[in-house]
Write a protein that holds these residues in place. Structure first.
Motif, PDB file in Angstrom:
ATOM      1  N   SER A   1       0.872  -1.114  -0.083  1.00 42.95           N
ATOM      2  CA  SER A   1       0.079   0.052  -0.001  1.00 42.95           C
ATOM      3  C   SER A   1       0.810   1.052  -0.040  1.00 42.95           C
ATOM      4  O   SER A   1       1.815   1.323   0.790  1.00 42.95           O
ATOM      5  CB  SER A   1      -0.921  -0.209   1.293  1.00 42.95           C
ATOM      6  OG  SER A   1      -1.507   1.385   1.172  1.00 42.95           O
ATOM      7  N   TRP A   2       0.616   1.827  -1.015  1.00 45.06           N
ATOM      8  CA  TRP A   2       1.325   3.284  -1.045  1.00 45.06           C
ATOM      9  C   TRP A   2       0.825   4.286   0.070  1.00 45.06           C
ATOM     10  O   TRP A   2       1.612   5.289   0.483  1.00 45.06           O
ATOM     11  CB  TRP A   2       1.417   3.803  -2.375  1.00 45.06           C
ATOM     12  CG  TRP A   2      -0.116   4.613  -2.661  1.00 45.06           C
ATOM     13  CD1 TRP A   2      -0.836   3.721  -3.215  1.00 45.06           C
ATOM     14  CD2 TRP A   2      -0.397   5.725  -2.683  1.00 45.06           C
ATOM     15  NE1 TRP A   2      -2.010   4.168  -3.502  1.00 45.06           N
ATOM     16  CE2 TRP A   2      -1.726   5.721  -3.424  1.00 45.06           C
ATOM     17  CE3 TRP A   2       0.039   6.905  -2.433  1.00 45.06           C
ATOM     18  CZ2 TRP A   2      -2.659   6.792  -3.156  1.00 45.06           C
ATOM     19  CZ3 TRP A   2      -1.029   7.976  -2.547  1.00 45.06           C
ATOM     20  CH2 TRP A   2      -2.128   8.145  -2.675  1.00 45.06           C
ATOM     21  N   ILE A   3      -0.419   4.254   0.846  1.00 42.94           N
ATOM     22  CA  ILE A   3      -0.883   4.946   1.691  1.00 42.94           C
ATOM     23  C   ILE A   3      -0.530   4.528   3.011  1.00 42.94           C
ATOM     24  O   ILE A   3      -0.173   5.093   4.002  1.00 42.94           O
ATOM     25  CB  ILE A   3      -2.319   5.282   1.543  1.00 42.94           C
ATOM     26  CG1 ILE A   3      -2.804   5.761   0.311  1.00 42.94           C
ATOM     27  CG2 ILE A   3      -3.081   6.149   2.748  1.00 42.94           C
ATOM     28  CD1 ILE A   3      -4.302   5.986  -0.162  1.00 42.94           C
ATOM     29  N   PHE A   4      -0.739   3.300   3.248  1.00 45.31           N
ATOM     30  CA  PHE A   4      -0.485   2.714   4.580  1.00 45.31           C
ATOM     31  C   PHE A   4       0.381   1.313   4.383  1.00 45.31           C
ATOM     32  O   PHE A   4       0.145   0.220   4.264  1.00 45.31           O
ATOM     33  CB  PHE A   4      -1.581   2.157   5.267  1.00 45.31           C
ATOM     34  CG  PHE A   4      -3.013   3.130   5.469  1.00 45.31           C
ATOM     35  CD1 PHE A   4      -2.635   4.295   6.362  1.00 45.31           C
ATOM     36  CD2 PHE A   4      -4.014   3.210   4.736  1.00 45.31           C
ATOM     37  CE1 PHE A   4      -3.489   5.281   6.693  1.00 45.31           C
ATOM     38  CE2 PHE A   4      -4.834   4.088   4.877  1.00 45.31           C
ATOM     39  CZ  PHE A   4      -4.785   5.142   5.873  1.00 45.31           C
ATOM     40  N   PRO A   5       1.852   1.586   4.324  1.00 44.94           N
ATOM     41  CA  PRO A   5       2.986   0.526   3.961  1.00 44.94           C
ATOM     42  C   PRO A   5       2.685  -0.761   4.716  1.00 44.94           C
ATOM     43  O   PRO A   5       3.022  -1.749   4.332  1.00 44.94           O
ATOM     44  CB  PRO A   5       4.022   1.325   3.881  1.00 44.94           C
ATOM     45  CG  PRO A   5       3.760   2.776   3.973  1.00 44.94           C
ATOM     46  CD  PRO A   5       2.585   2.869   4.509  1.00 44.94           C
ATOM     47  N   GLY A   6       2.199  -0.754   5.985  1.00 46.65           N
ATOM     48  CA  GLY A   6       2.214  -1.626   6.924  1.00 46.65           C
ATOM     49  C   GLY A   6       0.908  -2.438   7.109  1.00 46.65           C
ATOM     50  O   GLY A   6       0.409  -2.899   8.114  1.00 46.65           O
TER      51      GLY A   6
END
Length: 138
Positions: A46-51
């Protein structure tokens, strides 16, 4: 065109389900090729929430199941025909949310498919006698 649209619904749902498997994996991202190094995130990340982890995978999973269900309902196999429109609307909406969270240039076709399926389903729900509904054999 009726058969083609139903098959597209099912195949798009299966591909969405396959993407969910990668999202549940601990190392779910795939490195970008050299020509795509400029993109901020890797495929499956995810580019918004990587984890984001399993919640993101769950969104993909539910979207894929809803799309497969919509395709089966479109054909009237195992799922009532009347259910295909709400299943398609829910599946494409969740699919678009997943695609926004995990957007990657490779997913552009998925975005277009979700928008197209959503357009057909909404048109069939709101205007059952439209020319688009007749074209798809709805």
């Amino acid at each position: 065109m009726h058969i083609v649209f139903g098959i597209v619904l099912i195949l798009h749902g299966l591909i969405t389900l396959a993407i969910s498997a990668g999202s549940f994996a601990p190392k779910g991202s795939i490195p970008n090729p050299d020509w795509l190094r400029w993109w901020p995130s890797q495929l499956g990340q995810s580019w918004i929430f990587p984890g984001i982890g399993w919640p993101g995978g769950l969104i993909w999973l539910v979207a894929g199941l809803l799309l497969v269900g919509a395709g089966l309902g479109f054909f009237g196999f195992l799922i009532p025909v009347a259910w295909w429109i709400p299943l398609a609307i829910a599946g494409t909406t969740l699919g678009l949310i997943a695609l926004i969270l995990y957007f990657h240039p490779y997913y552009l076709l998925g975005v277009l498919l979700n928008i197209g399926i959503l357009w057909v389903a909404l048109d069939a729900a709101l205007r059952p006698d439209s020319s688009m509904a007749k074209f798809f054999g709805i």
